[in-house]
Design a protein around this motif. Structure first.
Motif, PDB file in Angstrom:
ATOM      1  N   LEU A 122       0.839  -1.195   0.000  1.00 13.38           N
ATOM      2  CA  LEU A 122       0.000   0.000   0.000  1.00 13.38           C
ATOM      3  C   LEU A 122       0.880   1.253   0.000  1.00 13.38           C
ATOM      4  O   LEU A 122       1.452   1.603   1.037  1.00 13.38           O
ATOM      5  CB  LEU A 122      -0.903   0.027   1.231  1.00 13.38           C
ATOM      6  N   THR A 124       1.837   4.843   0.673  1.00 12.05           N
ATOM      7  CA  THR A 124       1.272   5.858   1.570  1.00 12.05           C
ATOM      8  C   THR A 124       2.252   7.022   1.687  1.00 12.05           C
ATOM      9  O   THR A 124       2.849   7.241   2.740  1.00 12.05           O
ATOM     10  CB  THR A 124       0.984   5.267   2.964  1.00 12.05           C
ATOM     11  N   SER A 169      -2.942  10.112   2.626  1.00  7.67           N
ATOM     12  CA  SER A 169      -2.617   8.681   2.603  1.00  7.67           C
ATOM     13  C   SER A 169      -3.293   7.929   3.735  1.00  7.67           C
ATOM     14  O   SER A 169      -3.850   6.844   3.539  1.00  7.67           O
ATOM     15  CB  SER A 169      -1.096   8.490   2.706  1.00  7.67           C
ATOM     16  N   THR A 173      -6.250   5.510   2.477  1.00  8.21           N
ATOM     17  CA  THR A 173      -5.711   4.153   2.375  1.00  8.21           C
ATOM     18  C   THR A 173      -5.784   3.397   3.694  1.00  8.21           C
ATOM     19  O   THR A 173      -6.344   2.291   3.761  1.00  8.21           O
ATOM     20  CB  THR A 173      -4.255   4.191   1.882  1.00  8.21           C
TER      21      THR A 173
END
Length: 208
Positions: A122, A124, A169, A173
């Motif tokens: 992920l 970020t 972020s 996310t």
């Protein structure tokens, strides 16, 4: 054996002309045969002792501040394992390792597998341009590096960082993950997504 092991190593973090003493969380994911290392910093011998005779499939760096990558090339050579890093971290990586390059790139949506455990990559950004988290849905955990801590976002007052970007972020996310997800951080204690989510507006107001 637990699929997640934790080791704290001590050293320094240096950037923008300053140096600070830090303790770093090193996370080891796997089983009694193979493991993946997340941010194995400062003390290569301590990390190697924890790994013992297991195979290391990868050394994943959540970002390239020197306190997270200073032992990565040494451990890569020691274990014959690749170093993985988001390519947007290249300027920071070169400050510490101008003569070495990471072996592989971390990309959005990429899945890393170790001992049958899948970790989703992920991106970020914010604490640094290519800061990256690893989400293991099966284990109910996310490894956040220095993006999210118990009590707030990672620091954004130094070069290559952005407060607005890290807030975006986290909001888009990380806070989209289930509230019960355990957050294993780069420094300090762990927390949960549910514990941190209510404080988002507070962080924004305070310019955390």
């Amino acid at each position: 054996m637990s699929p997640i092991e934790h080791l704290v190593t001590s050293g320094t973090f240096s950037l923008d002309g300053g140096t600070w003493e830090v303790g770093n969380n090193v996370w080891i994911v796997g089983d009694d045969r193979e493991v993946l290392l997340i941010d194995p910093a400062h003390d290569a011998d301590a990390v190697a002792a924890q790994v013992a005779d297991r195979r290391v499939t990868a050394i994943v760096c959540t970002h390239a501040h020197d306190d997270h990558i200073n032992q990565a090339p040494v451990l890569a050579q020691r274990f014959g394992a690749p170093v993985l890093l988001n390519p947007d971290e290249a300027p920071l990586w070169k400050l510490t390792h101008p003569e070495h390059q990471p072996d592989e790139e971390l990309r959005a949506g990429q899945a890393l597998t170790v001992a049958g455990i899948e970790l989703e990559v992920l991106p970020t950004p914010g604490h640094s341009p290519g800061s990256t988290c690893l989400h293991a849905p099966e284990l109910g955990v996310v490894f956040t590096g220095d993006t999210l801590f118990q009590g707030g976002p990672g620091a954004t007052g130094r070069s290559y960082s952005s407060f607005d970007t890290i807030i975006a972020s986290i909001s888009r996310t990380l806070l989209a993950l289930p509230g019960e997800t355990t957050v294993h951080t780069g420094h300090g204690g762990s927390t949960t997504i549910g514990a941190e989510a209510p404080h988002l507006e507070e962080w924004i107001a305070r310019g955390y």
